[in-house]
Design a protein around this motif. Structure first.
Motif, PDB file in Angstrom:
ATOM      1  N   ASN A 100      -1.040   9.668   0.592  1.00 53.55           N
ATOM      2  CA  ASN A 100      -1.708  10.228  -0.579  1.00 53.55           C
ATOM      3  C   ASN A 100      -3.217  10.017  -0.551  1.00 53.55           C
ATOM      4  N   ALA A 101      -3.654   8.911   0.058  1.00 52.55           N
ATOM      5  CA  ALA A 101      -5.097   8.709   0.234  1.00 52.55           C
ATOM      6  C   ALA A 101      -5.669   9.796   1.119  1.00 52.55           C
ATOM      7  N   LEU A 144      -4.353  12.859   1.704  1.00 49.54           N
ATOM      8  CA  LEU A 144      -4.283  14.170   1.041  1.00 49.54           C
ATOM      9  C   LEU A 144      -5.385  14.332   0.001  1.00 49.54           C
ATOM     10  N   SER A 145      -5.735  13.239  -0.656  1.00 46.19           N
ATOM     11  CA  SER A 145      -6.779  13.305  -1.686  1.00 46.19           C
ATOM     12  C   SER A 145      -8.161  13.556  -1.082  1.00 46.19           C
ATOM     13  N   LEU A 146      -8.303  13.247   0.213  1.00 49.88           N
ATOM     14  CA  LEU A 146      -9.599  13.395   0.869  1.00 49.88           C
ATOM     15  C   LEU A 146      -9.743  14.700   1.653  1.00 49.88           C
ATOM     16  N   ALA A 202      -5.225  24.564  -2.712  1.00 54.16           N
ATOM     17  CA  ALA A 202      -5.295  23.191  -3.223  1.00 54.16           C
ATOM     18  C   ALA A 202      -3.911  22.545  -3.180  1.00 54.16           C
ATOM     19  N   GLU A 236      -1.646  19.141  -4.590  1.00 50.91           N
ATOM     20  CA  GLU A 236      -1.604  18.033  -5.539  1.00 50.91           C
ATOM     21  C   GLU A 236      -1.237  16.735  -4.828  1.00 50.91           C
ATOM     22  N   THR A 237      -1.813  15.618  -5.279  1.00 49.78           N
ATOM     23  CA  THR A 237      -1.489  14.303  -4.707  1.00 49.78           C
ATOM     24  C   THR A 237      -1.006  13.372  -5.820  1.00 49.78           C
ATOM     25  N   LYS A 238      -0.275  12.342  -5.402  1.00 52.66           N
ATOM     26  CA  LYS A 238       0.228  11.348  -6.353  1.00 52.66           C
ATOM     27  C   LYS A 238      -0.719  10.157  -6.414  1.00 52.66           C
ATOM     28  N   PRO A 239      -0.713   9.395  -7.495  1.00 51.72           N
ATOM     29  CA  PRO A 239      -1.555   8.200  -7.590  1.00 51.72           C
ATOM     30  C   PRO A 239      -1.180   7.189  -6.495  1.00 51.72           C
ATOM     31  N   TRP A 253      -5.259   1.624  -3.210  1.00 51.63           N
ATOM     32  CA  TRP A 253      -5.988   1.424  -1.949  1.00 51.63           C
ATOM     33  C   TRP A 253      -5.657   0.077  -1.307  1.00 51.63           C
TER      34      TRP A 253
END
Length: 437
Positions: A108-109, A111-113, A225, A227-230, A233
């Motif tokens: 998810n880190a 995918l968010s980047l 786009a 979507e990512t999950k919380p 880190w």
């Protein structure tokens, strides 16, 4: 007459190994023809090798007690025992780090980047990072495959292209990771340090990865786009922690043990419990049972082959095949011989770690004869085993992704562009850096 007898004995000593490969390959082909899922993984390798060990005892000259001593000497060799202990610790780290949510956090880190316009190269890099951190291509594919499939459906990206991208990134890390069982097997059979193999390997894998990213940038369709999950880190840190420790040259046992503790501590910041930690460590040990047993059995079998001249015979045969190249450059010929050896082994066995263990002793002989450093021979063993594994339509990676994406495994394997680029890059490095060891 005596040399002829020795020559015959050397060839005969290879019969157990050929029996193991033949049984393993034959069972896989038969079960695949019957439509059995994961056909090449239905017969456990430690069981498939048992008839080969019986044959080795039978054809070995000497008493049964002498044969037992020979087998135990090989199975208990310091390299084999060290390899097995590293397997256990690597399994424990992977299990604990995954259980604490580290894999989900890394995915998810990443995918968010990723910018939407770089979806394919971004997913390749995520798979590469996760597999380097986890040390397993199958674990990576299991974690990222369903996510990648959902992304493919949502964005309209060709599922074969998406699946090939994931297996490409997974094989990058499987080849390069310091906790991968392929790295462990390659470094122990060739007698080199993990950090040295990592650096040598990186010289070949990194250019191949850059070329793959460039290709995937070109192949990425219109941006969408995702979507990512919380994620936390902190759960990413254990993977970075062990990689840094390994590269700076800390003892591998210290690296892995510290990584296990560090991963648990990061988990304890959430809802991870001590009781779960103990169970996950043991689960990691259990996950390595098959490769642990096989390594010891192969070690014992290899000792029979070594004492009867089989390793020398195989090395000489490979050198005879590459004799034309050897006239130009001996080191190039022996390195290509190592590549051909492990490619053939993996083609038959469909398991990159097992193929390295099987090919390792002969590769070591070729490396010694050609004055090739252990870090280079270990790197070549790992690279070409992963090249073949990522390209096999009947390999576990292609089978799992084929099932996940609902496509043919052949479509998966023919879209794993990184594996093909890695092979060409490795051959180019062998030829262009022929004066380097």
């Amino acid at each position: 007459m005596q040399p002829h007898l020795n020559h015959t004995q050397a060839k005969l000593s290879l019969l157990p190994l050929l029996t193991f490969v033949g049984l393993f390959l034959g069972a896989g082909l038969y079960l695949q023809s019957q439509g059995v899922d994961y056909a090449f993984y239905q017969l456990p390798a430690p069981v498939a090798i048992l008839p080969a060990i019986v044959i080795a005892f039978w054809i070995n000259k000497g008493t049964i007690n002498q044969s037992v001593e020979t087998f135990i000497k090989g199975a208990g060799h310091s390299n084999i025992i060290t390899m097995c202990l590293i397997y256990l610790l690597a399994g424990a780290f992977s299990s604990v780090a995954s259980a604490t949510g580290g894999v989900d956090a890394v995915v998810n880190a990443g995918l968010s980047l990723i910018p939407p316009s770089l979806l394919l190269p971004g997913l390749f890099l995520i798979a590469a990072v996760v597999s380097t951190a986890m040390g397993t291509s199958m674990g990576t594919i299991g974690a990222i495959g369903p996510i990648a499939y959902a992304v493919s459906v949502k964005t309209g990206i060709d599922p074969a292209l998406m699946a090939g991208t994931i297996v490409s990134g997974a094989m990058f890390g499987d080849n390069l990771s310091i906790i991968s069982d392929t790295t462990i097997a390659a470094t122990r059979t060739q007698g080199c340090e993990m950090k040295d193999k990592f650096k040598e390997n990186l010289k070949i894998a990194l250019p191949a990865a850059v070329l793959t990213v460039a290709l995937l940038v070109f192949l990425t369709p219109e941006p969408q786009a995702v979507e990512t999950k919380p994620f936390d880190w902190l759960l990413v840190l254990p993977y970075a922690f062990i990689l840094v420790l390994a590269v700076i040259g800390i003892n591998v046992f210290v690296v892995l043990f510290s990584g296990i503790i560090f991963a648990a501590l990061m988990g304890f910041t959430g809802d991870y419990q001590g009781a779960a930690f103990v169970k996950d460590v043991y689960k990691g040990f259990s996950d390595m049972q098959e490769i642990f047993l096989l390594s010891m059995f192969i070690g014992g079998l290899s000792e029979f082959i070594r004492v009867n001249g089989g390793l020398d015979y195989l090395a000489h045969k490979i050198q005879a095949i590459t004799a034309i190249i050897a006239k130009w450059h001996r080191k190039v010929a022996d390195q290509l011989g190592i590549a051909a050896l492990v490619l053939t082994s993996n083609l038959c066995i469909a398991n990159n770690t097992v193929s390295i263990i099987v090919a390792g002793p002969v590769a070591k002989k070729l490396a010694d004869d050609g004055e090739i450093s252990g870090k280079r021979s270990a790197s070549l063993l790992d690279i070409f085993a992963c090249v073949m594994q990522g390209s096999l339509p009947y390999g576990a990676q292609a089978l799992l992704l084929g099932a996940t994406f609902k496509i043919s495994p052949w479509e998966v394997s023919t879209s794993s562009f990184y594996c093909f680029i890695l092979a060409f890059t490795a051959i180019a490095v062998i030829c262009l850096r022929r004066h380097k060891d």
